[in-house]
Design an enzyme around this catalytic site. Structure first.
Site, mmCIF file in Angstrom:
data_model
loop_
_atom_site.group_PDB
_atom_site.id
_atom_site.type_symbol
_atom_site.label_atom_id
_atom_site.label_comp_id
_atom_site.label_asym_id
_atom_site.label_seq_id
_atom_site.Cartn_x
_atom_site.Cartn_y
_atom_site.Cartn_z
ATOM 1 N N THR A 95 -8.603 -62.074 37.464
ATOM 2 C CA THR A 95 -7.698 -60.911 38.103
ATOM 3 C C THR A 95 -6.251 -61.242 37.955
ATOM 4 O O THR A 95 -5.494 -60.389 38.120
ATOM 5 C CB THR A 95 -8.107 -60.923 39.716
ATOM 6 O OG1 THR A 95 -7.641 -62.212 40.278
ATOM 7 C CG2 THR A 95 -9.631 -60.801 39.832
ATOM 8 N N ARG A 139 -3.691 -69.061 40.196
ATOM 9 C CA ARG A 139 -4.010 -67.868 39.636
ATOM 10 C C ARG A 139 -5.311 -67.570 39.480
ATOM 11 O O ARG A 139 -5.874 -68.460 38.564
ATOM 12 C CB ARG A 139 -3.087 -67.237 38.256
ATOM 13 C CG ARG A 139 -1.722 -66.970 38.811
ATOM 14 C CD ARG A 139 -1.082 -66.408 37.635
ATOM 15 N NE ARG A 139 -1.517 -66.705 36.379
ATOM 16 C CZ ARG A 139 -0.860 -66.100 35.245
ATOM 17 N NH1 ARG A 139 -0.420 -64.937 35.353
ATOM 18 N NH2 ARG A 139 -1.312 -66.330 33.981
ATOM 19 N N ASP A 182 1.035 -73.303 29.759
ATOM 20 C CA ASP A 182 0.652 -73.384 31.279
ATOM 21 C C ASP A 182 1.352 -74.461 31.803
ATOM 22 O O ASP A 182 1.396 -75.603 31.292
ATOM 23 C CB ASP A 182 -1.007 -73.450 31.497
ATOM 24 C CG ASP A 182 -1.394 -73.948 32.707
ATOM 25 O OD1 ASP A 182 -0.872 -74.476 33.506
ATOM 26 O OD2 ASP A 182 -2.306 -73.074 33.135
HETATM 27 C C1 PRP Z 1 1.244 -70.809 37.395
HETATM 28 C C2 PRP Z 1 2.650 -71.178 37.639
HETATM 29 C C3 PRP Z 1 2.829 -69.924 38.801
HETATM 30 C C4 PRP Z 1 2.001 -68.751 38.448
HETATM 31 C C5 PRP Z 1 2.721 -67.584 37.781
HETATM 32 O O1 PRP Z 1 0.349 -71.362 38.500
HETATM 33 O O2 PRP Z 1 2.869 -72.446 38.065
HETATM 34 O O3 PRP Z 1 2.704 -70.501 39.953
HETATM 35 O O4 PRP Z 1 1.031 -69.296 37.721
HETATM 36 O O5 PRP Z 1 1.904 -66.811 37.684
HETATM 37 P P1 PRP Z 1 2.259 -65.406 38.510
HETATM 38 O O6 PRP Z 1 3.562 -65.090 38.211
HETATM 39 O O7 PRP Z 1 1.150 -64.394 37.663
HETATM 40 O O8 PRP Z 1 1.573 -65.388 39.866
HETATM 41 P P2 PRP Z 1 -1.196 -71.621 37.993
HETATM 42 O O9 PRP Z 1 -1.752 -70.583 38.602
HETATM 43 O O10 PRP Z 1 -1.535 -71.664 36.653
HETATM 44 O O11 PRP Z 1 -1.588 -73.067 39.029
HETATM 45 P P3 PRP Z 1 -1.211 -74.348 38.794
HETATM 46 O O12 PRP Z 1 0.375 -74.583 38.928
HETATM 47 O O13 PRP Z 1 -1.926 -75.137 39.635
HETATM 48 O O14 PRP Z 1 -1.406 -74.685 37.317
HETATM 49 N N1 URA Z 2 1.361 -69.606 34.273
HETATM 50 C C1 URA Z 2 1.941 -70.529 33.458
HETATM 51 O O1 URA Z 2 1.930 -71.612 33.732
HETATM 52 N N2 URA Z 2 2.297 -70.065 32.359
HETATM 53 C C2 URA Z 2 2.411 -68.599 31.860
HETATM 54 O O2 URA Z 2 2.826 -68.389 31.054
HETATM 55 C C3 URA Z 2 2.096 -67.885 32.872
HETATM 56 C C4 URA Z 2 1.592 -68.333 34.252
#
Ligand code: PRP
Ligand code: URA
Length: 209
Positions: A108, A104, A200
């Site tokens: 944005t 993400r 996270d």
């Molecule tokens: C987190 C999580 C999802 C996403 C959810 O990943 O594991 O993939 O955010 O958010 P959304 O529903 O608003 O898209 P992140 O982008 O933090 O990446 P990561 O798994 O590499 O930490």
């Molecule tokens: N991604 C995460 O890992 N945690 C949140 O709460 C939202 C998005």
């Protein structure tokens, strides 16, 4: 909600309470995310088809039911989805595993794709997409859109914690996808984090913060 199941089995709720705790260390968080994935996989595969066959027990011939051999694929959304794979393949060792890399954008909140490798015969498979978090729903929506381009038979999405905003967006974008979550939380905060959530997920699984 139509195709949304909140898998609130007591064991799952207990394990979710542990991973929500900010004091749970990364090694325990990682182990429990895997255990929750296994329990959720059990719930999400209730409708797998069975075939009746006969086996000889030491005593007599028994009519038994076996999985009909329907093919499955598990697709984690990187990174955090990786934490759910072992729990699922422990139950379904023959499942093929694809990977979709999305992160993400912190400004944005839109998902950015950086990797996609799916089983070559995915059009013959039912797919279980896994990610611990469904916040805005953007990552799940984009991952499922990528998979749909390859024409799989059916898609399920399994996550641990979801926000109502994410579930709404996901059901609107992909009304044909069955969604399973262990907890449906209150809302998103201004940074797009699920409240109360667990923080996270990727950082907590991999200990990167
Ligand atoms: C987190 C999580 C999802 C996403 C959810 O990943 O594991 O993939 O955010 O958010 P959304 O529903 O608003 O898209 P992140 O982008 O933090 O990446 P990561 O798994 O590499 O930490
Ligand atoms: N991604 C995460 O890992 N945690 C949140 O709460 C939202 C998005």
């Amino acid at each position: 909600m139509a195709n949304v199941t909140v898998t609130n089995h007591p064991l799952i709720q207990h394990k979710v309470s542990i991973i929500r705790d900010k004091n749970t260390p990364s090694k325990d968080f990682r182990a429990i995310i895997g255990e929750i994935a296994m329990l959720m996989c059990y719930e999400a595969t209730r409708d797998l088809e069975l075939t009746e066959v006969e086996v000889e027990t030491p005593v007599a011939v028994a009519k038994v039911k076996k999985l009909s051999g329907k093919k499955l694929a598990v697709v984690p959304i990187l990174r955090a989805g990786l934490g759910m794979v072992d729990g699922i393949t422990a139950l379904i060792p023959s499942a093929r595993i694809g990977h979709i890399g999305l992160y993400r954008d912190p400004e944005t909140l839109m998902p950015v794709e950086y990797y996609c490798k799916l089983p070559s015969d995915i059009e013959e498979r039912d797919v279980i997409v896994v990610d611990p978090m469904c916040a805005t729903g953007g990552s799940a929506i984009d991952a499922i859109s990528l998979i749909k381009k390859r024409g799989p038979k059916h898609i399920k999405f399994v996550c641990t914690i979801a926000a109502p905003e994410g579930i709404k967006a996901l059901t609107e974008a992909h009304p044909d996808v069955d969604i399973f979550c262990a907890a449906l939380d209150e809302c998103l905060n201004d940074h797009g984090y699920i409240v109360p959530g667990l923080g996270d997920a990727g950082d907590r699984i991999f200990g990167t913060k």
